[in-house]
Design a protein around this motif. Structure first.
Motif, PDB file in Angstrom:
ATOM      1  N   ARG A  19       0.834  -1.207   0.000  1.00 31.18           N
ATOM      2  CA  ARG A  19       0.000   0.000   0.000  1.00 31.18           C
ATOM      3  C   ARG A  19       0.867   1.255   0.000  1.00 31.18           C
ATOM      4  O   ARG A  19       0.623   2.200  -0.741  1.00 31.18           O
ATOM      5  CB  ARG A  19      -0.929  -0.006   1.221  1.00 31.18           C
ATOM      6  CG  ARG A  19      -1.947   1.154   1.218  1.00 31.18           C
ATOM      7  CD  ARG A  19      -2.602   1.346   2.564  1.00 31.18           C
ATOM      8  NE  ARG A  19      -1.676   1.704   3.628  1.00 31.18           N
ATOM      9  CZ  ARG A  19      -1.091   2.906   3.782  1.00 31.18           C
ATOM     10  NH1 ARG A  19      -1.296   3.866   2.916  1.00 31.18           N
ATOM     11  NH2 ARG A  19      -0.282   3.128   4.797  1.00 31.18           N
ATOM     12  N   LYS A  64       2.421   1.860  -3.433  1.00 35.23           N
ATOM     13  CA  LYS A  64       1.451   2.463  -4.367  1.00 35.23           C
ATOM     14  C   LYS A  64       1.244   3.940  -4.048  1.00 35.23           C
ATOM     15  O   LYS A  64       1.133   4.775  -4.948  1.00 35.23           O
ATOM     16  CB  LYS A  64       0.116   1.716  -4.309  1.00 35.23           C
ATOM     17  CG  LYS A  64       0.156   0.372  -4.990  1.00 35.23           C
ATOM     18  CD  LYS A  64      -1.177  -0.330  -4.906  1.00 35.23           C
ATOM     19  CE  LYS A  64      -1.090  -1.709  -5.524  1.00 35.23           C
ATOM     20  NZ  LYS A  64      -2.337  -2.460  -5.389  1.00 35.23           N
ATOM     21  N   GLN A  65       1.199   4.256  -2.761  1.00 33.53           N
ATOM     22  CA  GLN A  65       1.032   5.655  -2.352  1.00 33.53           C
ATOM     23  C   GLN A  65       2.225   6.483  -2.823  1.00 33.53           C
ATOM     24  O   GLN A  65       2.054   7.587  -3.341  1.00 33.53           O
ATOM     25  CB  GLN A  65       0.872   5.734  -0.831  1.00 33.53           C
ATOM     26  CG  GLN A  65       0.643   7.134  -0.304  1.00 33.53           C
ATOM     27  CD  GLN A  65       0.520   7.162   1.224  1.00 33.53           C
ATOM     28  OE1 GLN A  65       0.592   6.135   1.891  1.00 33.53           O
ATOM     29  NE2 GLN A  65       0.355   8.347   1.770  1.00 33.53           N
TER      30      GLN A  65
END
Length: 165
Positions: free
Chosen positions: A60, A63-64
């Protein structure tokens, strides 16, 4: 590897030609035990369960970071100097945090893998010793360049591990 070959050659020479024919040798494929033994597979699933949440969090964060980088590149010309610097700082801070967490994740995972592998090896060695004693093997080898399939007792070790012996 040369040392193992020399030791085996010395051992065979010491036994002499007549006695060497009576030498009972076996081979165990350690990598196959880690791949195929239910005990090793269970350890792998245990580790996966332990580390999946952290792995998902790292994915996550990656991706951020990718989204932030794309937004910075896309909006770099339209942002004010102050806003651009703030976004770059925010990106840098998150990037360092991501790298720190990723490093800690790898270290923790490697440590746990080593612990689980050591437990599998310990049980496999006990099973190998039991097979060696019961079938009167003189020598059991691991990690060789080549071995005749007739000497391979890996399946027996996997079966012994499955039966909990």
């Amino acid at each position: 590897m040369k040392a193992k070959t020399l030791i085996l050659a010395s051992l065979l020479t010491a036994f002499g030609a007549a006695q060497a024919a009576e030498l009972k040798v076996g081979y165990v494929d350690t990598q196959r035990i880690f791949r195929d033994a239910p005990l090793a597979q269970k350890a792998g699933k245990k580790l996966e369960g332990e580390f999946s949440k952290r792995d998902q969090e790292l994915q996550r964060m990656a991706k951020q970071l990718q989204g932030m980088q794309e937004a910075l590149e896309k909006n770099a010309v339209t942002l004010s100097e102050n806003d651009r610097r703030n976004k770059e700082k925010e990106f840098g801070d998150l990037s360092r945090e991501f790298q720190r967490r990723q490093r800690e994740f790898r270290e923790d995972l490697n440590l746990r893998q080593n612990e689980e592998n050591a437990a599998v090896i310990e049980k496999a060695n006990r099973a190998i010793k039991q097979i060696a004693e019961s079938d009167k093997y003189d020598l059991i080898l691991q990690d060789v360049v080549w071995v005749s399939p007739r000497l391979d007792i890996t399946e027996r070790v996997i079966k012994a591990l499955s039966e909990g012996k």
